[in-house]
Enzyme design. Structure first.
Site: not given
Lengths: 137, 304
Positions: B51-52, B80, B101, B129
């Site tokens: 969604r975000t 890596k 995020r 958030h």
């Protein structure tokens, strides 16, 4: 008991009795080539008993570390056998690489190059908060 | 250059300005269709989110801009062993603004220290958030006509729910706001937030039952108990079904109540509630796209 007075160096006075070894280690004084005197349980009018550290050289002291460990300490800078400057400490507003964040979810646990930075949020409670994750110490 | 790491990075007047711009973008979408042409948004999602991420990408594409990025840490050089700061230094050479995020709390702060372009925190672990909060503020303002003098009920996982933490921080800056926190004892709001509310003399209470407080709420903000925030599966299973909002419970609430949810939901809101006019969680999703458009626009303006 006699301890030689110093001509040029630093005297950390008003250390809470019993904490001088902790201060000694936190400041890394064991690695200094000069004389360092640890004087414990000295009679004090104000404190009852106190510890004193005498460092026989004018070194750079991390005042943030010292202020965090014991803000009651007085730092006396000695020159020509006299006190040139007397510094009274306070809890530092910001601590860099003095304490570590204990939050296992904090980015500092995986990003090793980051400085561990805390800001003072509650002076009365001596509470610091991690600038990354807000966890308190 | 400005970043958005925490909702409190924005002054209230800046929030008002963003919400005004987002409202205008809804009303006059065509005016903004080409406003970000030639600019690139990097979406760095070290933790999966549909969604975000789509909301950010949709926001940039709607304004004629482009997007690049990755949807999980597995598909980046993090797999890596590259450090976050090296990834950010690299990606900031490729784009004009970054939405990120990350599962670790405080990762966007670390990113902002080494980035040449604005960083938007799109969620950092259970911490913050802020763009969800902007979405929530926009929804509350559009639905209720104001952001002050409201009783906000927060229900579910208030311990790990970052949307809740950011919403409390944001709403506590408006006058006459009262919080009713509904959660099991294990999932209560962290102490640093309740201490902040006490210090600011803001009224709040913590309860375990939803039914008794429903009639007094203006907003009911439901949250999901998130499996990924628990170290212990047994604790998650025990707590995940604590609160379920049903049409029967909603009968106890006022007609002016609005039910919000950051989504995705699992089963904490019955699908039978969706048709109730008080349920505005899908309106929230739409608002999220426009408020992110407004945010990207403002942060890029500062860089000009």
């Amino acid at each position: 008991m006699n301890i030689d007075s110093i001509r040029r160096g630093i005297v950390l006075d008003h250390i809470e009795a019993g904490r001088s070894m902790e201060i000694y280690q936190a400041l890394g004084l064991e690695s200094l080539p000069c004389s360092v005197a640890i004087i414990r349980n000295v009679k004090s009018q104000a404190m009852g008993k106190k510890d004193i550290l005498k460092i026989d050289d004018d070194i750079d002291i991390d005042l943030d570390v010292l202020g965090y460990l014991d803000p009651g300490i007085t730092v006396n800078i000695i020159e020509d056998g006299r006190i040139r400057e007397k510094k009274h400490l306070a809890l530092p507003e910001r601590l860099t690489n003095v304490i570590r964040c204990r939050n296992p979810r904090c980015i500092t646990t995986t990003e090793s190059s980051l400085d561990q930075v805390f800001r003072l949020v509650n002076p009365a409670g001596r509470v610091y908060r991690c600038v990354y994750c807000d966890a308190e110490r | 250059m400005r970043h958005l790491i925490d909702i409190t990075d924005l002054e209230l007047t800046e929030i008002d300005g963003l919400l005004d711009l987002a409202d205008d973008m809804i009303a006059h979408r065509e005016r903004y269709a080409d406003s970000q042409r030639g600019r690139i948004l990097g979406t760095l999602f070290f933790e999966p989110s549909t969604r975000t991420r789509l909301s950010f990408e949709s926001a940039m594409l709607t304004m004629g801009g482009n997007v690049l990025g990755f949807a999980s840490a597995d598909s980046s050089s993090t797999a890596k062993g590259e450090s976050l700061q090296d990834t950010i230094r690299t990606v900031s050479c490729y784009c004009d603004i970054i939405a990120m995020r990350h599962p670790k709390e405080g990762a966007p702060v670390a990113a902002s220290l080494c980035s040449d372009v604005p960083i938007i925190n799109a969620g950092d672990g259970g911490h913050n958030h802020p763009t969800q909060t902007l979405t929530d503020l926009m929804t509350i303002r559009r639905e209720m006509g104001r952001l002050d003098s409201l009783t906000i009920g927060l229900c579910g996982d208030l311990k790990f729910g970052r949307t809740v933490h950011s919403l409390i921080s944001a709403m506590s800056r408006y006058p006459n706001v009262r919080f009713v926190m509904i959660s099991p004892p294990e999932l209560r709001v962290p102490e640093y937030l309740t201490e902040m509310l006490r210090a600011k003399n803001i009224e709040f209470c913590e309860v375990e039952q939803m039914e008794s407080v429903l009639p007094e709420l203006d907003i009911l903000y439901m949250t999901r108990v998130q499996r990924e925030r628990f170290f212990n599966e047994a604790d998650y299973v025990r707590l995940k079904d604590t609160y379920v909002l049903t049409p029967e419970k909603l009968r106890l609430a006022d007609s002016r109540l609005r039910v919000m949810h950051p989504l995705p939901r699992v089963n904490e809101i019955s699908s039978k509630v969706d048709s109730d006019p008080r349920a505005v969680y899908f309106t929230q999703v739409r608002n999220g796209r426009y408020v992110r458009m407004a945010l990207i626009t403002r942060l890029l303006e500062v860089c000009e």
